[in-house]
Write an enzyme that holds these catalytic residues in place. Structure first.
Site: not given
Ligand code: NHR
Ligand code: GAR
Length: 215
Positions: A93, A110, A112, A139, A148
């Site tokens: 996250m 990743n 998503h 995806s 993403d």
């Molecule tokens: N980093 C990059 N550079 N590019 C991507 O495509 C990434 C990435 C890091 C994580 C996973 C992604 C998802 O599948 C991912 C893809 C976290 C956030 C977010 O807003 C958004 C997308 C994803 C993961 N994170 C906050 C932050 O400030 C914190 C949120 C929390 O801690 O609950 O880092 O969705």
């Molecule tokens: C999964 O559903 C994944 O797609 C989602 O979190 C879950 C993790 O489950 N990812 C995100 O939302 C990234 N921002 P898991 O810990 O049981 O594998």
């Protein structure tokens, strides 16, 4: 058969995707081994799962670093130390810095929970429900600096039912994740996947924007 690839899995939560990957590796379905599991959350249940499987675990918590760059530097050191060929984000996250992403470009995957390019970012299930989408899904994509926004490798679709809650929909999507993520990691470890010019390549051919046609 080439040497087994070293896989490093990044998690923040329950680790169901991690479990599916561990199971596929131990069943010999993936030509790779999980050399480390890294969590940014000390109490992520996925850490328990890894410990049960005798896989090395590491906690890299935001609270211990004063900037994203320092956090990612610590993450990089670990990944280099374990000699990872493939870095798998499984419910991780924390947004990664462009410097980090560039350094491991082509090795970062990743999962998503949406049919990208729809619903980048968070709360994807609720957004699909609110928009009355007839279908939703998941995806698997290469990670690039654009959140993403990296090239899609595989998608899987699920129906959205009229009275679905976000939890019910997330559960349906998760079932698909557990099917497609191990498959993609298998392809990667077999050397069949690469990224070039911001596109995914499978068996030396560019994949379309929706990834491998699996329907
Ligand atoms: N980093 C990059 N550079 N590019 C991507 O495509 C990434 C990435 C890091 C994580 C996973 C992604 C998802 O599948 C991912 C893809 C976290 C956030 C977010 O807003 C958004 C997308 C994803 C993961 N994170 C906050 C932050 O400030 C914190 C949120 C929390 O801690 O609950 O880092 O969705
Ligand atoms: C999964 O559903 C994944 O797609 C989602 O979190 C879950 C993790 O489950 N990812 C995100 O939302 C990234 N921002 P898991 O810990 O049981 O594998």
């Amino acid at each position: 058969m080439t040497a087994k690839k070293n896989i490093c899995v990044l998690i923040s939560g329950s680790g169901s995707n991690l479990q599916a990957l561990m199971d596929a590796c131990s069943a010999g379905k993936i030509n790779g081994q999980i050399v480390a599991v890294i969590s940014n959350k000390p109490n992520a249940y996925g850490l328990e799962r890894a410990r049960k499987a005798a896989i090395a675990t590491h906690i890299v918590s935001y609270d211990d670093y004063s900037s994203r760059a320092e956090y990612d530097a610590a993450l990089s050191r670990l990944i280099i130390q374990v000699n990872a060929d493939c870095i798998v984000l499984a419910g991780f996250m924390r947004i990664l810095t462009p410097g980090f992403v560039d350094r491991f470009s082509g090795k970062l995957l990743n999962v998503h929970p949406s049919l990208l390019p729809k619903y980048k970012g968070l709360n994807t299930h609720q957004r699909a429900i609110d928009n009355k989408d007839p279908e939703h899904g998941v995806s698997v994509h290469f990670v690039t600096a654009e959140l993403d926004g990296g090239p899609v490798i595989v998608q899987s679709r699920v129906p959205v039912f009229e009275y679905d809650t976000a939890e019910e929909l997330a559960e349906r999507v998760n079932e698909q994740e557990l099917r497609i993520y191990p498959l993609v990691v298998k392809w990667f470890c077999d050397g069949r996947l690469a990224m070039k010019d911001n596109k995914a390549i499978f068996d030396d051919e560019f994949l379309p924007e929706t990834g491998y046609a699996s329907d």
